[in-house]
Each structure stands twice: as C-alpha cells, then as structure tokens.
Write a protein that holds these residues in place. Structure first.
Motif, PDB file in Angstrom:
ATOM      1  N   ASP A 149       0.830  -1.203   0.000  1.00 14.64           N
ATOM      2  CA  ASP A 149       0.000   0.000   0.000  1.00 14.64           C
ATOM      3  C   ASP A 149       0.865   1.253   0.000  1.00 14.64           C
ATOM      4  N   VAL A 150       1.938   1.222   0.772  1.00 16.06           N
ATOM      5  CA  VAL A 150       2.867   2.362   0.796  1.00 16.06           C
ATOM      6  C   VAL A 150       3.457   2.594  -0.585  1.00 16.06           C
ATOM      7  N   ALA A 151       3.944   1.524  -1.207  1.00 16.93           N
ATOM      8  CA  ALA A 151       4.531   1.647  -2.535  1.00 16.93           C
ATOM      9  C   ALA A 151       3.516   2.151  -3.549  1.00 16.93           C
ATOM     10  N   SER A 152       2.278   1.698  -3.438  1.00 16.31           N
ATOM     11  CA  SER A 152       1.234   2.137  -4.363  1.00 16.31           C
ATOM     12  C   SER A 152       0.989   3.640  -4.253  1.00 16.31           C
ATOM     13  N   ARG A 153       0.939   4.135  -3.025  1.00 20.02           N
ATOM     14  CA  ARG A 153       0.734   5.575  -2.825  1.00 20.02           C
ATOM     15  C   ARG A 153       1.881   6.392  -3.418  1.00 20.02           C
ATOM     16  N   LEU A 154       3.105   5.942  -3.163  1.00 18.26           N
ATOM     17  CA  LEU A 154       4.255   6.715  -3.610  1.00 18.26           C
ATOM     18  C   LEU A 154       4.443   6.638  -5.124  1.00 18.26           C
ATOM     19  N   LEU A 155       4.104   5.515  -5.733  1.00 19.72           N
ATOM     20  CA  LEU A 155       4.164   5.428  -7.189  1.00 19.72           C
ATOM     21  C   LEU A 155       3.141   6.360  -7.833  1.00 19.72           C
ATOM     22  N   ALA A 156       1.960   6.471  -7.207  1.00 16.86           N
ATOM     23  CA  ALA A 156       0.951   7.415  -7.702  1.00 16.86           C
ATOM     24  C   ALA A 156       1.464   8.854  -7.581  1.00 16.86           C
ATOM     25  N   LEU A 157       2.156   9.134  -6.492  1.00 19.86           N
ATOM     26  CA  LEU A 157       2.771  10.455  -6.309  1.00 19.86           C
ATOM     27  C   LEU A 157       3.830  10.706  -7.376  1.00 19.86           C
ATOM     28  N   LYS A 158       4.645   9.709  -7.654  1.00 19.42           N
ATOM     29  CA  LYS A 158       5.709   9.841  -8.655  1.00 19.42           C
ATOM     30  C   LYS A 158       5.121  10.143 -10.036  1.00 19.42           C
ATOM     31  N   ARG A 159       4.049   9.429 -10.404  1.00 13.42           N
ATOM     32  CA  ARG A 159       3.419   9.650 -11.707  1.00 13.42           C
ATOM     33  C   ARG A 159       2.777  11.038 -11.783  1.00 13.42           C
ATOM     34  N   ALA A 160       2.117  11.442 -10.711  1.00 12.92           N
ATOM     35  CA  ALA A 160       1.448  12.747 -10.703  1.00 12.92           C
ATOM     36  C   ALA A 160       2.460  13.879 -10.839  1.00 12.92           C
ATOM     37  N   PHE A 161       3.599  13.763 -10.173  1.00  9.98           N
ATOM     38  CA  PHE A 161       4.626  14.800 -10.267  1.00  9.98           C
ATOM     39  C   PHE A 161       5.212  14.859 -11.673  1.00  9.98           C
ATOM     40  N   ARG A 162       5.507  13.692 -12.240  1.00 11.68           N
ATOM     41  CA  ARG A 162       6.073  13.640 -13.587  1.00 11.68           C
ATOM     42  C   ARG A 162       5.133  14.297 -14.602  1.00 11.68           C
ATOM     43  N   ASP A 163       3.841  14.023 -14.472  1.00 10.12           N
ATOM     44  CA  ASP A 163       2.876  14.581 -15.423  1.00 10.12           C
ATOM     45  C   ASP A 163       2.684  16.081 -15.224  1.00 10.12           C
ATOM     46  N   ASP A 164       2.584  16.512 -13.970  1.00 11.65           N
ATOM     47  CA  ASP A 164       2.274  17.920 -13.698  1.00 11.65           C
ATOM     48  C   ASP A 164       3.464  18.839 -13.938  1.00 11.65           C
ATOM     49  N   VAL A 165       4.664  18.376 -13.604  1.00  9.83           N
ATOM     50  CA  VAL A 165       5.824  19.257 -13.721  1.00  9.83           C
ATOM     51  C   VAL A 165       6.240  19.450 -15.181  1.00  9.83           C
ATOM     52  N   GLU A 166       5.735  18.617 -16.058  1.00 11.47           N
ATOM     53  CA  GLU A 166       6.070  18.744 -17.477  1.00 11.47           C
ATOM     54  C   GLU A 166       5.630  20.100 -18.025  1.00 11.47           C
ATOM     55  N   SER A 167       4.551  20.653 -17.461  1.00 13.17           N
ATOM     56  CA  SER A 167       4.050  21.953 -17.935  1.00 13.17           C
ATOM     57  C   SER A 167       5.006  23.092 -17.604  1.00 13.17           C
ATOM     58  N   PHE A 168       6.000  22.859 -16.741  1.00 11.60           N
ATOM     59  CA  PHE A 168       6.960  23.898 -16.375  1.00 11.60           C
ATOM     60  C   PHE A 168       8.035  24.091 -17.457  1.00 11.60           C
ATOM     61  N   TYR A 169       8.099  23.153 -18.397  1.00  6.79           N
ATOM     62  CA  TYR A 169       9.125  23.203 -19.438  1.00  6.79           C
ATOM     63  C   TYR A 169       8.606  23.950 -20.666  1.00  6.79           C
ATOM     64  N   GLU A 170       9.536  24.434 -21.470  1.00 10.66           N
ATOM     65  CA  GLU A 170       9.175  25.036 -22.755  1.00 10.66           C
ATOM     66  C   GLU A 170       8.709  23.943 -23.710  1.00 10.66           C
ATOM     67  N   PRO A 171       7.876  24.309 -24.705  1.00 11.58           N
ATOM     68  CA  PRO A 171       7.320  23.300 -25.620  1.00 11.58           C
ATOM     69  C   PRO A 171       8.381  22.425 -26.273  1.00 11.58           C
ATOM     70  N   VAL A 172       9.515  22.993 -26.660  1.00 11.23           N
ATOM     71  CA  VAL A 172      10.536  22.201 -27.347  1.00 11.23           C
ATOM     72  C   VAL A 172      11.070  21.101 -26.444  1.00 11.23           C
ATOM     73  N   HIS A 173      11.240  21.416 -25.168  1.00 13.38           N
ATOM     74  CA  HIS A 173      11.746  20.409 -24.236  1.00 13.38           C
ATOM     75  C   HIS A 173      10.694  19.339 -23.965  1.00 13.38           C
ATOM     76  N   ARG A 174       9.427  19.752 -23.931  1.00 18.56           N
ATOM     77  CA  ARG A 174       8.361  18.769 -23.705  1.00 18.56           C
ATOM     78  C   ARG A 174       8.268  17.808 -24.896  1.00 18.56           C
ATOM     79  N   GLU A 175       8.409  18.343 -26.109  1.00 14.43           N
ATOM     80  CA  GLU A 175       8.331  17.501 -27.305  1.00 14.43           C
ATOM     81  C   GLU A 175       9.501  16.530 -27.369  1.00 14.43           C
TER      82      GLU A 175
END
Length: 598
Positions: free
Chosen positions: A508-534
C-alpha cells in the motif's frame, strides 16, 4: 408533532396480526443480543447496544413489523415495558465493569401518553440491581410524525430519573437536526451509511466531521455505529468520534462468558514526543473547578457559589462522574437577587432541583489535539471554555484563555519546525520522527526518502523561481498522497522530502508513492518550454561543465521497512536510509525497497 391517541386497528397488517393478541405474544417473538460499544482511543468497553432479533417462526419477519402491529393494536406501551425488562435481564448476566452502560432503543410513539412506560422504567432498573445512569434510552426519527405532543416532557422525566438519552441512526431522516436541537441528547449515533468508506470518501468524511463537531459543541458524545474495517475505524478516530461500535470492534455477544473488558486492537498507538508535549501543555493548563451532582438541590448549589469564587461556572456531573453540563453564575442572578418573600414574590425554594439551570457545555477528551479543541470551542456560543474528560470522567476545565495560549505556543513551535518554502515539517521534525521510529518497535514502520532527479540542470536553465515552483508543486502532491492516520510527511530541504507510515502494508505504501511519482512527472512537465516537452529532454551542463542531455524532472523513491519488534540506533537507521537513497538513484525505475526484520 401530532398526537395519535387512538392508533389505527388491524387494517392491512396481514395474517400475522391476528396471531399476536397480547403484548406477551409480541414480546415472545423477540430476543436481544448485546453488542459492545468501546472507547475509540483505549478500547475499553463503555457499554452495550441492545439489538433485537426476531425468533424464528411464522408470525413476523422484522422487529419493525412487530412494533407496528403492537402500535396499531394499542399494545406498544406494555410491549416496551416487557422488552425493557427482557433487556435488563440479559444485561445483568454480563460480567461488566462498574458503570458500564446499556443502550436500549425505545419506540417513542407512546411517549407522552398517560400510559407510557417511561414512568415505570426507574423502578425496573432498581429492581434489577442497576442504576439509572447506566441506562441510555435511544430514540430515532423513524416515527417522528406519529409521536405524542408531550414526548419532550416524557424525555425530561426520564432525564430527571437519571437516564441518559441517545439519538440513533443520525443522518437517515430529513429533520434530525431538529431532533438534535429538541432532545439535547447525551449521545449521537452516526448512521452506518455515512461510515461506509469514510476513510476514502471526502463527502462522507466531511459530514461525519461536521456532525461530530456540532455534537461536541452541544455537549454530546459521538458514537460511530457500524465501523466494519480498520480504515473506517481509524478515520472515525481521526475525525474525533468518542465511541465505536461495529464488526471491527466485535459482534454481538452470544455467551455471557465471552465478555471482554477491553479490546486491545483498538488501543491508540503511544503518542510521539510532539504529541506528548502538546498533551502535557493541555494538562498543565487544566483548572480543577469543583463539581456538583446533577441531583443536588438549589440550596447545595447556592452554598457552593458562595464558598467557591474561582470561576463563573460550576461543572455538573452525574453519579458516574461524567459531565452533564454547566451551571453559569449569570443564570443564577435572578434567583440569587430575588430577595425576601412578599405577597408577589414567593420564598426561594432551596429544595428545588438544579436541573433547570444546567446548560450544555462543549465537551472533549483530554487526549484531543489542540486544533480539535479550538474547533469545538470556536463553534460554541457564550462558552467560557471546554470541559475535558479522561476515560469519560470529568478531568477539569480548560478556559478560553488557556486554550488560546496553547494554540499560540503550538503555532510558534510549528513555525520553528516548518520549511519556509513548502510549509511542511522541516529537517528537525523529520529527524525526530526517524529517531522515534528507530526506538519504537510496536508496529511495522516504513521510512521513505524522495528527491528529484536532474533538478540542478532544471534550476540552472529555468531559474530559482521556477525551481521553487517545482518544489511547492511536489509538496502539495505529497500532502495529497500521504495523509491520514499513521502517516507523516516532511521537507528535509531543497529537493529532498520524507514520508513515514505506520501500521500499513508495504504494498500500500509503494502504491501511494508510485501514484505520487506519476502525478509529479505529469504535472511538472508543464513547467518546461514546448521544445523540451516535445523532445522529452533538455540540454544543460552537468556539474563538471560538460553539456549533455537530461530527462525531464522525476523523483526517486526509497522505501525502508522495519518489521514489528525491530528497534535500532537512530544513527544506524539513518545510514540505512542514506544507502538506500543512493540505490534508488542508480536503479532503472528510480525505486529501491528494503525490509529489515527483527
């Protein structure tokens, strides 16, 4: 409410009605099982709920059908008395602690009638060798529209006799807030519907929290009725419920010999250093106001007012030393200043009971956290403070001034412990948590270190302001994914974070933290310029000055699990965490997990 002095007869009751011609016939259709109600913090059995069970036979299928037949035949008053006697007999067979309570749900449609059974209940209790303060008469809103006009007076009579009052199945019907206001119950039972998945349903959790706060402000105890899982139980405890009943606690007692005085699996974990410090502050501010018994006379009350000048209010307790409210000096002024007797003004009745002067007061357990006490106090009207109890007995009075002092000291301590950017507990708080986890082996513990991958090149390229935004984003996600009873989250500094879990499965602990890891990866992508995201990467200089490609921000996670019974030196534990952090950085998926056994 509408009077119903002449109940309808046998119309549409079916063949079962003709089989049941007397209250004895109806009573013989019922047996009672007693289900424990326990203190949600200690696991000590506080009382038993009498649950009716229909005896196998051809007459009726449900208890509600049986009472409806009795009501329509005019047998309900006598039936209620017979059922009450039957429950008392079952309760007497249990080997219980002194003061343990019996909760008996009464069909209140005959209350207020001349022949209602409430007037005989006291004699029945005495004949059974019990005390009235052990008996709690429970009402629901099921028949709100068919009870008699004098029901409030009948309930007041029960109170005057020493019985306690409960409002059950709270939340099922549309006007139970009206009943909460009118009945001023000593207990509120929250219906099972709102407890189902209360740990994961924000709407249900909000409802239960609101009801619990309101009940405490009105001086009532809150019973979580129907907690079936450990998660539901822990959520109810975190919310602030006082008592718990349900499958997770224990089922109905089938044999008197199987009775327990407490349930070890309900006992609250030992408080940490920070929590103990807060509790010590609360205890040090507690005022031991002298109390008066609920059944005292006005003469005794006035004598206490004259000889005790320590406060403007006197706590009122019952024979079991449980608080029942306050008598405020301001309410006594008219009585005190009425003067000598005249033709227009009769002499003071010093033998009169004090009950008319008893007012509801916010009540809370002494182990409640200061923030919960503040919510209870802030929601009350014209309150000078809060009555605190320990094991449900009067422990003392916490004044408004003392409560605000405790909150101020707590806020100062939190400010010192917080990371200034994320407002999460800082490095010193994390260090204390790890030290406590190292010393306490009563439960399984999981210590988790989280830090960003490739944060320096991101910071160098986009600037510190954008880097701070990434840190704040992660802190918000961390709070969302690591929350609830038995969890801790902190910000060590920079891009390093920490999470702690107790009494939780490693999966259960690992499941929570993996969900956190995925959410951060997806959300922080918007902080980059379009060229870096592509591209999915950016080019920047590493620490050696060489330009190379760096993937977009993610986080590495290390999970160190300590088995139950294992204790170790904090320094050794920190070494384990540090080495596991390096292993997570070097792994392909950014995760490292290790378990240490006792």
């Amino acid at each position: 409410m509408h009077a119903n002095i002449n109940p309808p007869q046998d119309k549409d009751l079916g063949s079962s009605a003709s089989e049941l011609q007397s209250a004895d016939d109806c009573c013989n259709q019922v047996n009672f099982l007693l289900q424990p109600i326990a203190d949600i913090g200690t696991g000590v059995v506080y009382g038993y709920d009498a649950q009716p069970q229909i005896v196998d036979g051809p007459h009726v299928g449900t208890y509600e059908e049986l009472t409806e037949i009795a009501f329509r035949k005019g047998l309900l008053p006598e039936l209620n008395t017979l059922l009450f006697e039957k429950v008392l007999t079952s309760f007497k067979k249990l080997r219980i602690a002194q003061g343990t309570k019996l909760f008996f749900k009464l069909d209140g449609r005959d209350l207020g009638h001349q022949q209602h059974p409430g007037s005989t209940f006291s004699a029945k209790v005495v004949a059974a060798g019990l005390q009235t303060h052990q008996i709690c008469i429970a009402f629901s809103e099921r028949h709100r529209q068919t009870v008699a006009d004098g029901v409030e007076h009948a309930i007041d009579d029960l109170r005057d006799s020493g019985f306690m009052i409960a409002l059950v199945e709270f939340g099922q019907a549309s006007s139970e807030l009206r009943m909460l206001h009118d009945l001023s119950p000593d207990y509120v039972k929250i219906d099972r519907f709102f407890l189902a998945n209360v740990d994961s349903d924000p709407r249900r959790k909000l409802f239960v929290t609101t009801v619990a706060n309101l009940a405490h402000v009105l001086g009532a105890r809150v019973i979580a009725e129907g907690a079936e899982t450990e998660r539901e139980f822990k959520a109810c405890r975190e919310i602030g419920c006082d008592l718990v009943q349900g499958a997770f606690v224990a089922g109905p007692i089938s044999r008197p010999a199987s009775v327990k005085l407490f349930y070890e699996h309900l006992r609250r974990p030992e408080a940490g250093l920070k929590k103990r410090s807060e509790q010590d502050r609360i205890r040090s501010e507690l005022i031991q106001l002298p109390t008066i018994n609920l059944h005292a006379s006005m003469g005794e009350l006035l004598d206490m007012v004259v000889h005790n000048q320590e406060g403007n209010a006197i706590p009122v307790v019952d024979d079991n030393q449980e608080p029942r409210g306050f008598v405020h000096e301001r309410d006594l002024k008219k009585y005190l200043y009425s003067g000598a007797a005249t033709d227009e003004k009769p002499q003071l009745d010093l033998e009169a009971p004090i009950r008319p002067f008893v007012r509801a007061c916010p009540i809370a357990d002494i182990n409640s956290n200061a923030d919960m006490l503040l919510v209870t106090f802030a929601s009350s009207i014209n309150s000078d403070g809060i009555i605190l109890t320990e094991n449900f007995h009067y422990a003392g009075f916490l004044s408004a001034t003392s409560l605000l002092k405790i909150i101020h000291e707590k806020r100062l301590q939190e400010a010192q412990d917080q990371n200034p950017l994320s407002r999460l507990p800082g490095n010193s708080a994390v260090t204390r948590y790890i030290a406590e986890a190292a010393r306490k082996g009563a439960h399984e513990r999981h210590l988790c270190y989280l830090d960003f991958d490739n944060f320096k090149p991101f910071n160098d390229t986009y600037g510190y302001k954008q880097g701070d935004r990434a840190i704040i984003l992660f802190s918000e996600l961390l709070q969302r994914h690591v929350s609830g009873t038995g969890t801790f989250h902190g910000h060590v500094g920079g891009d390093d974070f920490f999470a702690g879990f107790q009494q939780m499965d490693q999966t259960d602990v690992a499941s929570r933290l993996l969900a956190l890891k995925r959410a951060f990866r997806d959300d922080v992508e918007s902080f980059y310029e379009p060229v870096h995201r592509e591209q999915g990467f950016m080019e920047a200089q590493d620490r050696f000055g060489t330009t190379r490609q760096f993937p977009l921000l993610q986080c590495s996670i290390s999970i160190l699990s300590l088995s139950r019974g294992l204790t170790m030196h904090p320094d050794a534990l920190n070494d384990e965490i540090s080495s596991l952090k390096l292993a997570a950085k070097r792994s392909d998926d950014g995760i490292a997990v290790k378990s240490l056994a006792a």
